[in-house]
Write a protein that holds these residues in place. Sequence first.
Motif, PDB file in Angstrom:
ATOM      1  N   GLU A 165      -3.011  -2.512  -2.908  1.00 28.44           N
ATOM      2  CA  GLU A 165      -4.141  -1.586  -2.850  1.00 28.44           C
ATOM      3  C   GLU A 165      -3.776  -0.279  -3.534  1.00 28.44           C
ATOM      4  O   GLU A 165      -2.740   0.322  -3.240  1.00 28.44           O
ATOM      5  N   ARG A 221     -10.492   1.848   1.947  1.00 26.45           N
ATOM      6  CA  ARG A 221     -11.412   2.713   2.682  1.00 26.45           C
ATOM      7  C   ARG A 221     -12.757   2.807   1.952  1.00 26.45           C
ATOM      8  O   ARG A 221     -13.814   2.900   2.582  1.00 26.45           O
ATOM      9  N   ASP A 238      -3.593   2.183   6.062  1.00 28.30           N
ATOM     10  CA  ASP A 238      -4.296   1.005   5.583  1.00 28.30           C
ATOM     11  C   ASP A 238      -3.973  -0.245   6.399  1.00 28.30           C
ATOM     12  O   ASP A 238      -4.613  -1.288   6.216  1.00 28.30           O
ATOM     13  N   TYR A 265      -6.801  -2.191   8.176  1.00 35.50           N
ATOM     14  CA  TYR A 265      -7.663  -3.185   7.530  1.00 35.50           C
ATOM     15  C   TYR A 265      -7.070  -4.597   7.559  1.00 35.50           C
ATOM     16  O   TYR A 265      -7.701  -5.544   7.080  1.00 35.50           O
ATOM     17  N   THR A 279       0.836  -1.194   0.000  1.00 30.21           N
ATOM     18  CA  THR A 279       0.000   0.000   0.000  1.00 30.21           C
ATOM     19  C   THR A 279       0.871   1.244   0.000  1.00 30.21           C
ATOM     20  O   THR A 279       2.041   1.195   0.394  1.00 30.21           O
ATOM     21  N   PRO A 318      -9.361   1.302  -3.467  1.00 28.35           N
ATOM     22  CA  PRO A 318      -9.050   1.753  -2.101  1.00 28.35           C
ATOM     23  C   PRO A 318      -9.859   0.995  -1.049  1.00 28.35           C
ATOM     24  O   PRO A 318     -11.077   0.844  -1.168  1.00 28.35           O
TER      25      PRO A 318
END
Length: 570
Positions: free
Chosen positions: A426, A458, A396, A399, A391, A456
């Motif tokens: 990602e 998010r 991130d 996650y 990433t 993404p």
Amino acid sequence: MIAAVVATAQMVGAQQSASTLRVGLWTLWHDREVLVRAAQGESASVRTCDRCGAVPLAQEMRLRAEDSAIAFGGKHSTEMWLSGALILEAHGERVALPYPVHVIARGGVLTIAVTMPVERYVERVVASESGAGDSEESLKALAVVVRSFALHVRHGHAEYDLCDATHCQLLRWSATGREAAAHAAVLRTAGETLWFHGRRAAAWFHQNCGGHTAVPAEVWGAKGDMAPWLVGRADPYCIAYGVREWSSTLTLEELTRALASGGLVAPGWKTLMVAKRGESGRAVTLMVGGTAVSTEDFRLAVGRALGWNRIPSAWFEVSRLSNGIGDGFLFHGRGAGHGVGLCQVGAAAMAAQGLDAGTILAQYFPGAEVRDEASGLSWRSFARVGYTLETLEDEDQTYLPELDHALTEARSRSGLELTGIITVREYRSTPEFRAATLAPGWVAAFAEGSWIGTQPMRTLAGRKMLEPVMRHEMLHALVESTAGVKAPLWLREGLVEAWSSEGQAAVAPKMKLEDVDRKLAHSANEGESEAAHAAARWYTEKLLGSYGRTQVAAWLRNGVPTQAMTAVQR
């Protein structure tokens, strides 16, 4: 790659990040006629002015250059735009193009520009420029260099961004046999270019440096500006298996013709000698009679007129020959190509020794870094049990527990075990994800082998989609790592759909089993894709219900027997 036009070798911001490139097609052929038609069973269209509406290409069309006009079917146009599934034929060559094509005529010659995604361009160049000695890491390094060169070197063409010849980077439109390896390397480096101290860095590559790379000024003179990451240095990897030496004899007549056609030296000269060498040992300047000539210009003129294998590099000695029949010159040298940047032979040797792409690039571009082209950020890696998250944003990491659970669920539902480490990359935005993977707009994530690209996190988390989407893609990785060459696409996709979904598929599909693979591979739209996946799930669930998970997993490795295929269609 010869890359003759070097307007700058600096930290480049001249050409910004792009998702497509205009590539010249058949640029060395200077075709006057080209035959165009739609691919069999497909559609294509044509328009002849900027504001004209497109009309279907109902039959084959012969385009002929008449000075600055294109003649076709009794009509004339100054420009032509083609789109759809196209077949172009000229000079005995045929190419299928799913990309927009722009055609103009100049001086009785057709100029054809193909607009294609950056990553597809990089993939075709890597497939064209790589060799049998390359492996995954050297191909990944080459992909980064090809992409950096394409986006951040000025190439000097008016009608397109890059040509398909070695003037820029060789692109073979037909199959080379290297497509699968090139695709994997390009996908795993998608969007990555070289940067130096926070700015984009231009890059070059060549076939064989002979044991020492060159600085740009040695090759291109004043046009080859100094750049701190483009150095001349000893390369022990290139000569790890021996020095490539070559010899070539050229007659005075051949050289006179080549240099005259290249506009370098008029006929009448008799002597040829090296006047200046660079730090690497390469000849920088030659004296041809009384005229000083750049060695690279000399080499390009000979290559264009007599063949590129006659003077493979500028690292040579030259001596006069006279055998009583005709005068000539003996060239004896080492290496192949201009010597600037990445040495392909050296990179392949480094990869064979277990060194990764980052280490290879550091050898040939010291101080430069691999970063994301769009943002300039460096990729971060977070290793977990069974997978690694790549990433651009540290937050991130939050996650990771959901990804852990997605992988655990995928293994539990499928009963399949990992055969390696899954990579999850990602992207910062949906457009960047689509540009990198070339996945259609309705796809939230994309898996190929053990590699997963995703929009993404998010965004997916905000829609409560992160864990189910990642479970689905983790299942893809597990299935693909298990599947043998005989496993049909409908079974591989069907198992993922069956194991990632809740409940059974209730409605029998209208789509026949023999049509499912074709629709899965070439869906025209989201609805067609959904129908094909639903059909694959239904047939696979019937197989699982009749034979059980263990047996179907075995067929995933070895292929589904005919009797079982027949049974699921009843």
